[in-house]
Design an enzyme around this catalytic site. Structure first.
Site, PDB file in Angstrom:
ATOM      1  CG  HIS A 190      -1.944  -0.968   1.387  1.00 35.92           C
ATOM      2  ND1 HIS A 190      -2.255  -1.553   2.599  1.00 35.92           N
ATOM      3  CD2 HIS A 190      -2.755  -1.534   0.486  1.00 35.92           C
ATOM      4  CE1 HIS A 190      -3.214  -2.435   2.434  1.00 35.92           C
ATOM      5  NE2 HIS A 190      -3.542  -2.456   1.150  1.00 35.92           N
ATOM      6  NE  ARG A 194      -4.822 -10.017   2.514  1.00 36.56           N
ATOM      7  CZ  ARG A 194      -4.470  -8.874   1.939  1.00 36.56           C
ATOM      8  NH1 ARG A 194      -3.429  -8.205   2.372  1.00 36.56           N
ATOM      9  NH2 ARG A 194      -5.146  -8.408   0.925  1.00 36.56           N
ATOM     10  NE  ARG A 211     -20.078  -1.693   3.015  1.00 36.81           N
ATOM     11  CZ  ARG A 211     -19.656  -1.452   1.791  1.00 36.81           C
ATOM     12  NH1 ARG A 211     -20.085  -0.387   1.161  1.00 36.81           N
ATOM     13  NH2 ARG A 211     -18.824  -2.264   1.183  1.00 36.81           N
TER      14      ARG A 211
HETATM   15  P1  AMP Z   1     -11.296  -1.017   0.517  1.00 38.26           P
HETATM   16  O1  AMP Z   1     -10.518  -2.307   0.532  1.00 38.26           O
HETATM   17  O2  AMP Z   1     -10.456   0.194   0.750  1.00 38.26           O
HETATM   18  O3  AMP Z   1     -12.194  -0.878  -0.688  1.00 38.26           O
HETATM   19  O4  AMP Z   1     -12.295  -1.084   1.785  1.00 38.26           O
HETATM   20  C1  AMP Z   1     -13.269  -2.069   1.907  1.00 38.26           C
HETATM   21  C2  AMP Z   1     -13.769  -2.112   3.338  1.00 38.26           C
HETATM   22  O5  AMP Z   1     -14.307  -0.824   3.703  1.00 38.26           O
HETATM   23  C3  AMP Z   1     -14.898  -3.126   3.524  1.00 38.26           C
HETATM   24  O6  AMP Z   1     -14.713  -3.869   4.705  1.00 38.26           O
HETATM   25  C4  AMP Z   1     -16.111  -2.248   3.661  1.00 38.26           C
HETATM   26  O7  AMP Z   1     -17.093  -2.830   4.418  1.00 38.26           O
HETATM   27  C5  AMP Z   1     -15.560  -1.017   4.349  1.00 38.26           C
HETATM   28  N1  AMP Z   1     -16.480   0.098   4.147  1.00 38.26           N
HETATM   29  C6  AMP Z   1     -16.799   0.732   3.004  1.00 38.26           C
HETATM   30  N2  AMP Z   1     -17.756   1.660   3.237  1.00 38.26           N
HETATM   31  C7  AMP Z   1     -18.041   1.607   4.561  1.00 38.26           C
HETATM   32  C8  AMP Z   1     -18.941   2.306   5.440  1.00 38.26           C
HETATM   33  N3  AMP Z   1     -19.743   3.269   4.969  1.00 38.26           N
HETATM   34  N4  AMP Z   1     -18.943   1.961   6.743  1.00 38.26           N
HETATM   35  C9  AMP Z   1     -18.155   1.001   7.215  1.00 38.26           C
HETATM   36  N5  AMP Z   1     -17.286   0.304   6.456  1.00 38.26           N
HETATM   37  C10 AMP Z   1     -17.223   0.601   5.153  1.00 38.26           C
END
Ligand code: AMP
Length: 398
Positions: free
Chosen positions: A180, A241, A286
């Site tokens: 990252h 993970r 979520r």
């Molecule tokens: P990414 O890998 O950066 O796309 O992030 C994905 C993670 O972010 C997943 O676990 C999603 O559930 C979480 N996520 C995305 N939107 C929200 C939200 N509004 N509230 C809580 N978690 C979220």
């Protein structure tokens, strides 16, 4: 100059076309199920309708061909000819110790990336296929490789060496690399701009909390430590993970459940993290947060376990840098969950942190969410890895 940013996985490909001068996104999309039945292209010009086309994509070359056709389509395209694409920026997962910065892709660079394949056997070969396909279709367009590991190459030896026989570092380059990096670099630099302070004079902790999650310590603009290691399995508890575990668990589980190394690695990569901790309830925060709100034990234990690990890393990195000026939250969860940010920050009172709840509940922009008198500043900075790749590509080719 328009830059095409390509993020190529083993069966998928994400792309964005970005105007490097204005930094506006012109179009974006993805190809899914490349080489598998039911492949589809999703294409969306900025301000236009999203199109989904189910069509055969036997390989990545065909997928990229379809992307280029969509971008130059007479009706819905955004450029007239491929000549209007000045360069391609490729996201490459592992650059080993060979790449501490982005680089123009030459035959030697392709060879050096290939030599890193055994450090990222799932990702680097797919990234290379993307490079080869683009070179075939756009032979005269300059291409740049942007590495997930590069930003972390400034870590000191004491941070990147593991406590195992040194000969394994010498023989196989087993060490912490971190991932990252494009996001950690983009977010930490942006945080300095938002705070109006020189990047070179700040101690910043970046919490990239998404499905994959990592923390990094950035001192005076240079990464000094990060939670992911030789592979992206180490560190925080993630979506699926495990993050850090006692390595002896591997042998213990192998005996108890009669599992092979491959089977255990599959469990640690795909069935652990908050998914495993929640008893297979969900890897999506979520769902877990909704479960928490209803007081369901599986959600509470996963979210609390996740937040606790982040708190521990923040403490470790504040110690590593002998202080911290700013903590940044980014990625899907870090950007969107005021609840998780609260759970983490409520245990950071010793850093003089106080959150402004009104700010903490805002969305979608660069924000300082700590109160004006908070000793350590807390920020939410939406990450933009594609823009960072486009910037680095432009800087090298213009
Ligand atoms: P990414 O890998 O950066 O796309 O992030 C994905 C993670 O972010 C997943 O676990 C999603 O559930 C979480 N996520 C995305 N939107 C929200 C939200 N509004 N509230 C809580 N978690 C979220």
């Amino acid at each position: 100059m328009n830059i095409l940013v390509i993020n190529c996985g083993s069966s998928s490909l994400k792309f964005q076309l970005i105007d490097a001068e204005t930094e506006a996104m012109i179009a974006k999309g993805l190809c899914e199920r490349i080489g598998i039945d039911g492949s589809r292209l999703v294409y969306q010009p900025t301000g236009g309708e999203k199109e989904e086309t189910v069509t055969e994509m036997p390989d990545h070359t065909r997928a990229i061909e379809l992307v280029l056709e969509a971008l130059t389509d007479e009706k819905t395209g955004v450029v007239k000819t491929l000549d209007e694409i000045g360069a391609v920026g490729h996201r490459i997962v592992h650059g080993g110790e060979k790449f501490a910065a982005s680089t123009i892709i030459t035959q030697e660079v392709v060879k050096a990336i290939e030599e890193c394949n055994d450090l990222a056997p799932l990702h680097n070969p797919a990234n290379l296929i993307g490079i080869e396909a683009c070179r075939r279709l756009m032979p005269d367009t300059p291409m740049v490789a942007v590495f997930d590991t590069a930003f972390h190459q400034t870590m000191p030896q004491e941070a990147y060496l593991y406590g195992i026989p040194y000969e394994y570092y010498e023989k196989y380059r087993i060490r912490r690399y971190g991932f990252h990096g494009t996001s950690h670099s983009y977010v930490s630099e942006r945080a300095a701009q938002v705070l109006g302070q020189p990047y070179e004079a700040l101690k910043i902790i970046v919490c990239h909390l998404g499905n994959g999650a990592s923390v990094s310590a950035v001192q005076n603009g240079r990464c000094v430590d990060t939670s992911m290691g030789l592979t992206p399995l180490e560190g925080l508890i993630m979506g699926t993970r495990s993050g850090d575990i006692d390595p002896a668990i591997i042998e213990f589980l192998a005996h108890k459940e009669n599992l092979s190394i491959d089977e255990i690695m599959e469990i640690l990569n795909k069935k652990s993290g908050v998914l495993g901790l929640s008893g297979n309830f969900s890897s999506d925060f979520r769902d877990l947060e909704s479960a928490c709100a209803e007081g369901k034990e599986e959600g509470v234990r996963a979210v609390k376990g996740f937040a606790y690990r982040v708190v521990k890393y923040i403490g470790a990195y504040a110690a590593a840098m002998n202080g911290v000026d700013a903590i940044c939250f980014t990625a899907g969860l870090g950007e969107n969950s005021p609840e998780v940010r609260n759970l983490i920050c409520e245990r950071l009172g010793y850093l003089g942190i106080a959150l402004d709840q009104e700010q903490n509940h805002k969305r979608g922009e660069d924000l300082v969410i700590s109160t004006p008198d908070s000793d350590t500043k807390v920020l939410v900075i939406p990450t933009n890895e594609e823009l960072a790749i486009a910037r680095q590509t432009y800087a090298l080719v213009r």
